[in-house]
Structure formats: C-alpha cells, structure tokens
Write an enzyme that holds these catalytic residues in place. Structure first.
Site, PDB file in Angstrom:
ATOM      1  N   ASP A 194     -10.198  -6.392  -6.831  1.00  0.00           N
ATOM      2  CA  ASP A 194      -8.848  -6.447  -7.415  1.00  0.00           C
ATOM      3  C   ASP A 194      -8.276  -7.869  -7.422  1.00  0.00           C
ATOM      4  OD1 ASP A 194      -8.432  -3.809  -8.187  1.00  0.00           O
ATOM      5  OD2 ASP A 194      -7.570  -3.211  -6.262  1.00  0.00           O
ATOM      6  N   GLY A 248      -0.820  -4.918 -16.884  1.00  0.00           N
ATOM      7  CA  GLY A 248      -1.965  -4.916 -15.960  1.00  0.00           C
ATOM      8  C   GLY A 248      -3.302  -4.607 -16.614  1.00  0.00           C
ATOM      9  N   THR A 258      -9.404   4.404  -6.274  1.00  0.00           N
ATOM     10  CA  THR A 258      -8.024   4.100  -6.678  1.00  0.00           C
ATOM     11  C   THR A 258      -7.041   4.906  -5.838  1.00  0.00           C
ATOM     12  OG1 THR A 258      -6.560   3.806  -8.575  1.00  0.00           O
ATOM     13  CG2 THR A 258      -8.027   5.712  -8.671  1.00  0.00           C
ATOM     14  N   LYS A 288      -7.516   3.581  -1.255  1.00  0.00           N
ATOM     15  CA  LYS A 288      -8.102   2.249  -1.075  1.00  0.00           C
ATOM     16  C   LYS A 288      -8.163   1.781   0.377  1.00  0.00           C
ATOM     17  CE  LYS A 288      -7.450   0.350  -5.610  1.00  0.00           C
ATOM     18  NZ  LYS A 288      -6.795  -0.574  -6.511  1.00  0.00           N
TER      19      LYS A 288
HETATM   20  P1  NAP Z   1      -1.275   2.815  -2.879  1.00  0.00           P
HETATM   21  O1  NAP Z   1      -2.186   2.153  -1.915  1.00  0.00           O
HETATM   22  O2  NAP Z   1      -1.149   4.301  -2.869  1.00  0.00           O
HETATM   23  O3  NAP Z   1       0.177   2.132  -2.713  1.00  0.00           O
HETATM   24  C1  NAP Z   1       1.258   2.610  -3.452  1.00  0.00           C
HETATM   25  C2  NAP Z   1       2.448   1.672  -3.301  1.00  0.00           C
HETATM   26  O4  NAP Z   1       3.485   2.176  -4.157  1.00  0.00           O
HETATM   27  C3  NAP Z   1       3.028   1.637  -1.884  1.00  0.00           C
HETATM   28  O5  NAP Z   1       3.575   0.352  -1.644  1.00  0.00           O
HETATM   29  C4  NAP Z   1       4.137   2.691  -1.963  1.00  0.00           C
HETATM   30  O6  NAP Z   1       5.196   2.474  -1.045  1.00  0.00           O
HETATM   31  C5  NAP Z   1       4.662   2.452  -3.364  1.00  0.00           C
HETATM   32  N1  NAP Z   1       5.329   3.633  -3.919  1.00  0.00           N
HETATM   33  C6  NAP Z   1       4.762   4.820  -4.232  1.00  0.00           C
HETATM   34  N2  NAP Z   1       5.710   5.660  -4.712  1.00  0.00           N
HETATM   35  C7  NAP Z   1       6.890   4.978  -4.689  1.00  0.00           C
HETATM   36  C8  NAP Z   1       8.229   5.309  -5.052  1.00  0.00           C
HETATM   37  N3  NAP Z   1       8.546   6.497  -5.542  1.00  0.00           N
HETATM   38  N4  NAP Z   1       9.178   4.354  -4.918  1.00  0.00           N
HETATM   39  C9  NAP Z   1       8.858   3.124  -4.425  1.00  0.00           C
HETATM   40  N5  NAP Z   1       7.617   2.760  -4.046  1.00  0.00           N
HETATM   41  C10 NAP Z   1       6.642   3.679  -4.173  1.00  0.00           C
HETATM   42  O7  NAP Z   1      -1.690   2.456  -4.394  1.00  0.00           O
HETATM   43  P2  NAP Z   1      -2.476   1.161  -4.921  1.00  0.00           P
HETATM   44  O8  NAP Z   1      -3.928   1.441  -4.932  1.00  0.00           O
HETATM   45  O9  NAP Z   1      -1.945  -0.014  -4.182  1.00  0.00           O
HETATM   46  O10 NAP Z   1      -2.014   1.123  -6.462  1.00  0.00           O
HETATM   47  C11 NAP Z   1      -0.673   0.788  -6.832  1.00  0.00           C
HETATM   48  C12 NAP Z   1      -0.568   0.729  -8.368  1.00  0.00           C
HETATM   49  O11 NAP Z   1      -1.349  -0.361  -8.881  1.00  0.00           O
HETATM   50  C13 NAP Z   1      -1.092   1.983  -9.076  1.00  0.00           C
HETATM   51  O12 NAP Z   1      -0.229   2.282 -10.148  1.00  0.00           O
HETATM   52  C14 NAP Z   1      -2.455   1.562  -9.606  1.00  0.00           C
HETATM   53  O13 NAP Z   1      -2.839   2.273 -10.771  1.00  0.00           O
HETATM   54  C15 NAP Z   1      -2.170   0.091  -9.940  1.00  0.00           C
HETATM   55  N6  NAP Z   1      -3.383  -0.746  -9.952  1.00  0.00           N
HETATM   56  C16 NAP Z   1      -3.698  -1.399 -11.112  1.00  0.00           C
HETATM   57  C17 NAP Z   1      -4.794  -2.232 -11.147  1.00  0.00           C
HETATM   58  C18 NAP Z   1      -5.119  -2.965 -12.406  1.00  0.00           C
HETATM   59  O14 NAP Z   1      -6.261  -3.413 -12.546  1.00  0.00           O
HETATM   60  N7  NAP Z   1      -4.184  -3.149 -13.312  1.00  0.00           N
HETATM   61  C19 NAP Z   1      -5.602  -2.411 -10.017  1.00  0.00           C
HETATM   62  C20 NAP Z   1      -5.237  -1.749  -8.851  1.00  0.00           C
HETATM   63  C21 NAP Z   1      -4.133  -0.905  -8.838  1.00  0.00           C
HETATM   64  P3  NAP Z   1       5.162   3.091   0.472  1.00  0.00           P
HETATM   65  O15 NAP Z   1       4.357   2.109   1.293  1.00  0.00           O
HETATM   66  O16 NAP Z   1       6.574   3.184   0.846  1.00  0.00           O
HETATM   67  O17 NAP Z   1       4.472   4.449   0.371  1.00  0.00           O
END
Ligand code: NAP
Length: 298
Positions: free
Chosen positions: A108, A254, A68, A72
């Site tokens: 996912d 989610g 996570t 990823k």
């Molecule tokens: P990630 O690869 O770290 O990507 C994070 C994303 O959030 C990037 O687009 C980042 O933008 C943006 N972000 C982070 N902080 C921010 C802020 N302060 N303001 C605006 N944008 C911000 O994370 P990920 O693995 O994609 O996960 C994203 C979310 O989805 C997490 O909360 C995770 O728990 C959730 N998720 C849920 C499920 C589910 O089954 N429900 C599955 C997968 C993930 P930048 O590119 O500008 O850094």
C-alpha cells in the site's frame, strides 16, 4: 502464455465487505494482458472465519492473496512470516504462498507514493493530516514520513488508536512532528485542516454503498492550498472529493493507488518486473473508471 484447459494458479482478495473491491477487475485485466496462468477471485471472509480460511489456503493451490478491510492488521497473527515493511507497519495487504508457508507483505505504501508522484504532489517539508488509523492509514503515514513530510496530524474516530500509531511512528522512525486528534474534536481538527497542504482520507467513510457520507462536515475549512487524497476509490468521486472541489482544493481519487499497489502485489506473486505491468496502467485506469461508478455485487 496461458493455454486453453491449462491449470491456473489461484489468486484472490479477502475482506468483509468485499462487493466494493475492484481488485478482481484490476488483476484479471493485467493477467489477461500479460497472458499469465492465474485466476483472481474475491472472497467474503468474516473475521470469525479468517483463521480457518488461511489454514485452507496454506494447504491449497493458492499462489497468493490480497487482504482488505477489516483484516489487514488481524491477519498478522495467522501468517508464517512477514517482510520487513509489513512487520514495521503491523499491516499486511498481500500474502505470498511460498513452499506451503504464508508470508505477509505490504504494497500500500509503495502504491500511495507512486500515485502521488504520478500527480506530481510534493511531500518534502509539507504539512499533512491523515484521517484514520487502520491498516491503510499505517502504510500512508510511513510513506509520508519516508517522503520527507514536515508535520503530520493523525485524526481518528477512536483517539487512542491514533495516539498508539503516533507513538509507534516516532519510536520507529525518529520523526517527532506528529500530533493527534479525535475526528469529533472540531476545534483541533479544523485547525489542523486549515494549516495542512495535504489531507488524506484513510477511513472507510464514503465507500459504496454509503456514498453520501464523508468523514468531514460541509463546514470543514478545506481550502485552495490543499490536496485532498481519498483512498476510497468506489465511487471515484466521493462526497469528500466533491467537498474538496467546491472549496477550491485539489481532489485526487484513490484509483491510481489501487492500480500501483496491485501491480506491486502481482510482481511479488509472478516475479515479473513492474515495467511489464506499468505499460498498461493508463488503459487499466480507464477500464476501472467504467466499473467504479457501478454498484458492486457479492
Ligand atoms: P480498517 O483497517 O478497517 O480501518 C478503518 C478506518 O476507518 C479506521 O481508522 C476506523 O476508525 C475508520 N472508520 C470506520 N468507520 C468509520 C466511521 N463511521 N466514522 C469514522 N471513522 C470510521 O480499513 P483499511 O484497510 O485501513 O481501509 C480504509 C479504507 O481505505 C477503505 O475504504 C479501503 O477500501 C481503502 N483503501 C484503498 C486503497 C487504495 O489502493 N486506494 C488501499 C487500501 C485501502 P476506528 O479506528 O475508530 O475504528
């Protein structure tokens, strides 16, 4: 059935932070219901420790891992092989250890599609906006295109990550109706929201403990014709979902995506058919809801 004192195969989730993750609760529930000989734990692994952790996992008795935030995409560099999906997405959320090798998969997108189907959200020809361009956003946008979405806007804090993803998407799928904007570009963002029928938050904004934050301001033009799907599942009613409800839009949590992507991971690790897990989905959702409102612990 697992016997008392029997050696259990190790499973787990790696991330940083990891306290919010409901994956240990989810997997332990299903492992117990099916009487499987596995044990599932959460590991907080900083980016600087990722390579060493996976090196250790490769040589140990791990059967598999979930991946996570924020690993990823970065994790790809340390794996021995990738499924076709994970290679196309450039993101891995599930690792299977096979014959001492670590193979990356991505469940996912399947979890997201299945969760939308469960809520009877139609995609064909619709207009969508996805907030975020990280690992989860990648899976979501491929799933949307696979579902026949008509028009897609990618909005991200860092504009060039959205542009790069849009470029890759059109090169890999041939889908051309993709637009990008920066989350801070209010005029373009608001126009895309006003025109959209589906808005997906795939940023980590709103995730516990920062539960008072939303990727959108209260002035965003959320509207009754809009489904708002928040990938953030902890808390289950995020600030974004409360904003959606106040505007008459349809808020969706989610939590179901979490359940279905988790079941797909378990199928990969155990070789069991998904139907054996699906029968527990409803009970599992109630069980997770009782946890999701509570603060996580490291
Ligand atoms: P990630 O690869 O770290 O990507 C994070 C994303 O959030 C990037 O687009 C980042 O933008 C943006 N972000 C982070 N902080 C921010 C802020 N302060 N303001 C605006 N944008 C911000 O994370 P990920 O693995 O994609 O996960 C994203 C979310 O989805 C997490 O909360 C995770 O728990 C959730 N998720 C849920 C499920 C589910 O089954 N429900 C599955 C997968 C993930 P930048 O590119 O500008 O850094």
């Amino acid at each position: 059935m697992a016997e008392a004192g029997e050696q259990r195969l190790q499973l787990g989730v790696i991330g940083d932070p990891i306290a919010h993750s409901l994956s240990p609760v989810l997997h332990s529930f299903l492992i117990a219901k099916l009487g499987l000989s596995y044990e599932y734990r959460a590991y907080r692994v900083a980016s600087s420790e990722l390579q060493a952790f996976l090196q250790q996992a490769r040589a140990s008795d791990f059967a598999g891992l979930n991946v996570t935030i924020p690993h990823k995409e970065r994790v790809l560099a340390y794996l021995d092989g990738l499924s076709a999906d994970a290679r196309q997405l450039g993101a891995v959320n599930t690792i299977v250890r096979q014959g001492g090798q670590l193979i990356g998969y991505n469940t996912d997108g399947l979890g997201f599609r299945r969760a939308l189907e469960a809520k009877v959200v139609k995609l064909a020809g619709r207009s969508a906006i996805v907030l975020g361009a990280g690992g989860a956003a990648r899976a979501v946008v491929y799933a949307l295109i696979g579902g026949g979405i008509g028009r897609l806007t990618l909005a991200n804090r860092t504009l060039n990550r959205a542009e790069e993803l849009a470029w890759q998407l059109s090169a890999n799928t041939g889908f051309q109706a993709i637009y990008t904007c920066a989350l801070a570009d209010m005029a373009r963002l608001n126009r895309a929201i006003a025109e959209a029928e589906l808005l997906v938050n795939a940023t980590s904004v709103g995730l516990a403990p920062a539960v008072d934050r939303s990727p959108l301001s209260d002035a965003a033009p959320l509207h009754p014709g809009l489904v708002v799907y928040d990938l953030v599942y902890r808390p289950p009613r995020t600030r974004l979902l409360r904003q959606a409800q106040a505007a008459g839009a349809r808020p969706l949590s989610g939590l179901e995506m979490l359940i279905y992507q988790g079941i797909e991971s378990l199928c990969l690790w155990t070789g069991r058919p998904r139907g054996e897990f699906y029968i527990w989905a409803e009970e599992l959702q109630k069980y997770l809801l009782s946890y999701a409102g509570k603060p996580g612990r490291e």
